[in-house]
Motif scaffolding. Sequence first.
Motif, PDB file in Angstrom:
ATOM      1  N   ILE A  37       3.250  -0.570  13.127  1.00  0.00           N
ATOM      2  CA  ILE A  37       2.078  -1.283  12.604  1.00  0.00           C
ATOM      3  C   ILE A  37       1.848  -0.923  11.142  1.00  0.00           C
ATOM      4  CG2 ILE A  37      -0.406  -1.540  12.794  1.00  0.00           C
ATOM      5  CD1 ILE A  37      -0.269  -1.336  15.664  1.00  0.00           C
ATOM      6  N   LEU A  38       1.991   0.378  10.836  1.00  0.00           N
ATOM      7  CA  LEU A  38       1.804   0.829   9.450  1.00  0.00           C
ATOM      8  C   LEU A  38       2.782   0.127   8.521  1.00  0.00           C
ATOM      9  CD1 LEU A  38       1.363   4.681   9.535  1.00  0.00           C
ATOM     10  CD2 LEU A  38      -0.198   3.016   8.638  1.00  0.00           C
ATOM     11  N   TRP A  81       1.867  -3.610   8.142  1.00  0.00           N
ATOM     12  CA  TRP A  81       0.652  -3.892   7.408  1.00  0.00           C
ATOM     13  C   TRP A  81       0.772  -3.490   5.951  1.00  0.00           C
ATOM     14  CZ3 TRP A  81      -3.216  -1.171   4.816  1.00  0.00           C
ATOM     15  CH2 TRP A  81      -4.353  -1.937   4.524  1.00  0.00           C
ATOM     16  N   SER A  82       1.373  -2.326   5.703  1.00  0.00           N
ATOM     17  CA  SER A  82       1.387  -1.834   4.326  1.00  0.00           C
ATOM     18  C   SER A  82       2.382  -2.597   3.454  1.00  0.00           C
ATOM     19  CB  SER A  82       1.713  -0.345   4.303  1.00  0.00           C
ATOM     20  OG  SER A  82       3.020  -0.146   4.769  1.00  0.00           O
ATOM     21  N   SER A  83       3.409  -3.244   4.056  1.00  0.00           N
ATOM     22  CA  SER A  83       4.361  -3.995   3.242  1.00  0.00           C
ATOM     23  C   SER A  83       3.705  -5.182   2.554  1.00  0.00           C
ATOM     24  CB  SER A  83       5.499  -4.526   4.092  1.00  0.00           C
ATOM     25  OG  SER A  83       6.122  -3.507   4.772  1.00  0.00           O
ATOM     26  N   ASN A  84       2.657  -5.711   3.171  1.00  0.00           N
ATOM     27  CA  ASN A  84       1.980  -6.889   2.631  1.00  0.00           C
ATOM     28  C   ASN A  84       2.953  -8.048   2.460  1.00  0.00           C
ATOM     29  OD1 ASN A  84       0.002  -8.487   1.749  1.00  0.00           O
ATOM     30  ND2 ASN A  84      -0.585  -7.237  -0.008  1.00  0.00           N
ATOM     31  N   SER A  85       3.762  -8.267   3.479  1.00  0.00           N
ATOM     32  CA  SER A  85       4.698  -9.373   3.460  1.00  0.00           C
ATOM     33  C   SER A  85       4.572 -10.090   4.794  1.00  0.00           C
ATOM     34  CB  SER A  85       6.117  -8.829   3.275  1.00  0.00           C
ATOM     35  OG  SER A  85       7.052  -9.717   3.811  1.00  0.00           O
ATOM     36  N   LYS A  86       4.762 -11.411   4.784  1.00  0.00           N
ATOM     37  CA  LYS A  86       4.485 -12.183   6.000  1.00  0.00           C
ATOM     38  C   LYS A  86       5.423 -11.815   7.134  1.00  0.00           C
ATOM     39  CE  LYS A  86       2.417 -16.221   3.962  1.00  0.00           C
ATOM     40  NZ  LYS A  86       2.928 -16.093   2.576  1.00  0.00           N
ATOM     41  N   TYR A  87       6.700 -11.735   6.818  1.00  0.00           N
ATOM     42  CA  TYR A  87       7.668 -11.435   7.878  1.00  0.00           C
ATOM     43  C   TYR A  87       7.382 -10.077   8.500  1.00  0.00           C
ATOM     44  CZ  TYR A  87      10.357 -15.240   5.917  1.00  0.00           C
ATOM     45  OH  TYR A  87      10.768 -16.447   5.475  1.00  0.00           O
ATOM     46  N   ASN A 138       0.867  -1.163   0.000  1.00  0.00           N
ATOM     47  CA  ASN A 138       0.000   0.000   0.000  1.00  0.00           C
ATOM     48  C   ASN A 138       0.912   1.223   0.000  1.00  0.00           C
ATOM     49  OD1 ASN A 138      -1.842   1.991   0.691  1.00  0.00           O
ATOM     50  ND2 ASN A 138      -3.095   0.532   1.800  1.00  0.00           N
ATOM     51  N   LEU A 148       0.822   4.454   2.617  1.00  0.00           N
ATOM     52  CA  LEU A 148       1.142   4.102   3.995  1.00  0.00           C
ATOM     53  C   LEU A 148       2.569   3.586   4.087  1.00  0.00           C
ATOM     54  CD1 LEU A 148      -2.157   2.414   5.149  1.00  0.00           C
ATOM     55  CD2 LEU A 148      -1.369   4.710   5.539  1.00  0.00           C
ATOM     56  N   TYR A 202       2.472   3.240  15.954  1.00  0.00           N
ATOM     57  CA  TYR A 202       1.848   3.348  14.640  1.00  0.00           C
ATOM     58  C   TYR A 202       2.818   3.173  13.495  1.00  0.00           C
ATOM     59  CZ  TYR A 202      -2.662   4.317  16.340  1.00  0.00           C
ATOM     60  OH  TYR A 202      -3.853   4.159  16.934  1.00  0.00           O
ATOM     61  N   PHE A 239       4.615  -8.445   8.597  1.00  0.00           N
ATOM     62  CA  PHE A 239       3.361  -8.443   9.352  1.00  0.00           C
ATOM     63  C   PHE A 239       3.559  -9.071  10.729  1.00  0.00           C
ATOM     64  CE2 PHE A 239      -0.943 -10.276  10.102  1.00  0.00           C
ATOM     65  CZ  PHE A 239      -1.587  -9.068  10.249  1.00  0.00           C
ATOM     66  N   LEU A 279       3.323  -7.191  14.409  1.00  0.00           N
ATOM     67  CA  LEU A 279       2.405  -7.649  15.463  1.00  0.00           C
ATOM     68  C   LEU A 279       3.139  -7.858  16.767  1.00  0.00           C
ATOM     69  CD1 LEU A 279      -0.012 -10.317  14.144  1.00  0.00           C
ATOM     70  CD2 LEU A 279      -0.508  -8.211  15.306  1.00  0.00           C
ATOM     71  N   GLU A 335      10.888  -5.088   3.989  1.00  0.00           N
ATOM     72  CA  GLU A 335      10.633  -4.617   2.623  1.00  0.00           C
ATOM     73  C   GLU A 335      11.264  -3.270   2.355  1.00  0.00           C
ATOM     74  OE1 GLU A 335       9.207  -6.269   0.296  1.00  0.00           O
ATOM     75  OE2 GLU A 335       8.600  -7.973   1.507  1.00  0.00           O
TER      76      GLU A 335
END
Lengths: 195, 122, 326
Positions: free
Chosen positions: C122-123, C126-132, C70, C73, C119, C134, C138, C219
């Motif tokens: 988290i941003l 989430w915005s990387s859209n990669s498992k590691y 994304n 973000l 933030y 994410f 978390l 990323e």
Amino acid sequence: MLFLLLSIVLIISAILVISAQNPVHSVFFLVLVFLTSAFSLFLLEIEFVSLLFVLVYVGAIAVLFLFVVMMLDIKVTKQEKDFMIYLPMGSFLGLIFFLEIFLTLQENFVPFLPLSGRELYINWLNCIDSLTNIKVLGQLLYTYYFPFFLIAGIVLLVAMVGAIVLTLNFTQKAKHQFVFRQILREKKNSIYLIK
Amino acid sequence: MPSLFYEEYFPVWIALFVSIFLSIIIFTLSYILAIQNPDTEKLSSYECGFDPYEDARNTFDIRFYLVAILFIIFDLEAVFFFPWAISLSHITSWGFWTMIDFIIELALGFFYAWKIGALEWE
Amino acid sequence: MLVLTILKILSVVVIVLIGVAYFTLAERKIMGTIQRRKGPNVVGFQGLLQPLADGLKLFVKESILPSNANKTLFILAPMLTFGLSLIGWVVIPFGESLVLADINVGILYLLAVSALGVYGIILAGWSSNSKYAFLGALRSAAQMVSYEVSIGFILITVVLCSGSFNLSSIVLAQEKVWFCVPHLPMFVLFFISALAETNRHPFDLPEAEAELVSGYNVEYSAMGFALFFLGEYANMLLMSALTAILFLGGWLPLLDIFPFTIIPNSVWFGLKIGGFVVLFIVMRACLPRFRYDQLMSLGWKVFLPFSLGWLILTASVLMSFNWLPN
């Protein structure tokens, strides 16, 4: 002027919260709403409450929302259908909320600062400025308004218990490692003969 | 009306703008000055050489949610402490015991969470 | 007025960034010494220009924007982390009346800034859209949030003893005795919580190289990565400064007698920060990583009850002996 501008930003982002397609985006707009409201509280010179807005609403509650939204794994919501279902109930609740606000506006929240009557000619501004708003809050909340404070504590307790009961999955059981048991393990109590 | 209050906070707002401005400047300058040469493999998300085969936004353990909600509750408790800590000398022992009562209420919840295993991570 | 303020802020920012640069060099040198290596020693005299060379290298690298990220973000996240790590410095007193904004809720301001720091992470995750990324985000968010609770209680203990939220008056309240003497357990707890709050070893699970590669910033490349890096290290410096102010008397000299008072106040403050920086680095070099359940149970089952209990103890003692500051 600045206040008006902020209110416009606030209302626009509040509308975007409910109209954004991606739920994560709508949470970020919610964060924007909280930040602008904190800033408008700051313009009213209520620094303590405005920092609390950032600390509690942005730093804690919005983080929880983000977790939930991420966890639910919703890609894009289809909301045209839902909107009409929730409209009557939502507007009803909103009406009640506004009614409450208008009713409480009549009440005077600060008992030591009466707005009308004989005190009109005393320069109360000096009295206010001698205490920071955090001190005023502290001196009233724990003495004059202590029942409300204790009720708030009970509400928090109920919230905690409720959240735990709802979320905790009791069936899950993983194997634990007990360090003291591993250390206590010796030859004489672990090797034995099976007949 | 420029009062003492705004004068006190003036550097904070300026610092906010300066830091936003600075980070934007740094990022865009680097983006413009460096040679950009993207291709599909380079832009795919990194997974130690494997092709990413599904969306990364998965569901995850509910305990993270529980941690967040416990954090809200204890954060609020801490927030209630702030005005108390600063005005304890003015509110006498009445205010002190009010706070003790408040702590007992929350300690009950905390012990419940502990006993039921909400603080356990496997 | 405006120009002067901007210049003052820029001077603080430049000092912080130089501090960060030499923090990284000190880290590599000290860790090298502990592991019987030399560390960087090619660029400049004994490697003194190494951080600048690293910065320049990152500056001219290609910024990769992953195709399924994304974008908005993704770009916003490092900027947020970097910006937040800088604005905290506004309320830090470097010496007597040597502070940019002497606001009377300084501690709350710092707490709010560090709460916003979640933030950026988290941003990014989430915005990387990669498992590691994410998973790293978390873990990091849950960890920061858990330790913020005990940090809050420790701050309240200090506020209780000094009677003010203003950082300068907290320092001045320690003129007789530094708070690390009566509150020694809280001092240790605060430093450990600071390690966890900044995702630093031994609590660096969000970045655990062995499992998550690099956590929430996998990323990122070039300046995005550099901004995260600068932000993290500036946060560590900020936490060191805060620990020094809260427990080691900020700019106050060790003893208020002749040989110690020659050294200027701000140098004392710098020395204290430097001490914590070395401690941060030695912790990284010496300690193995915690397991995630150990980390969480340490935060919730040890730090939280202990700091709350200490707070009540302090309040009771101050109350019963009538030692409360006005």
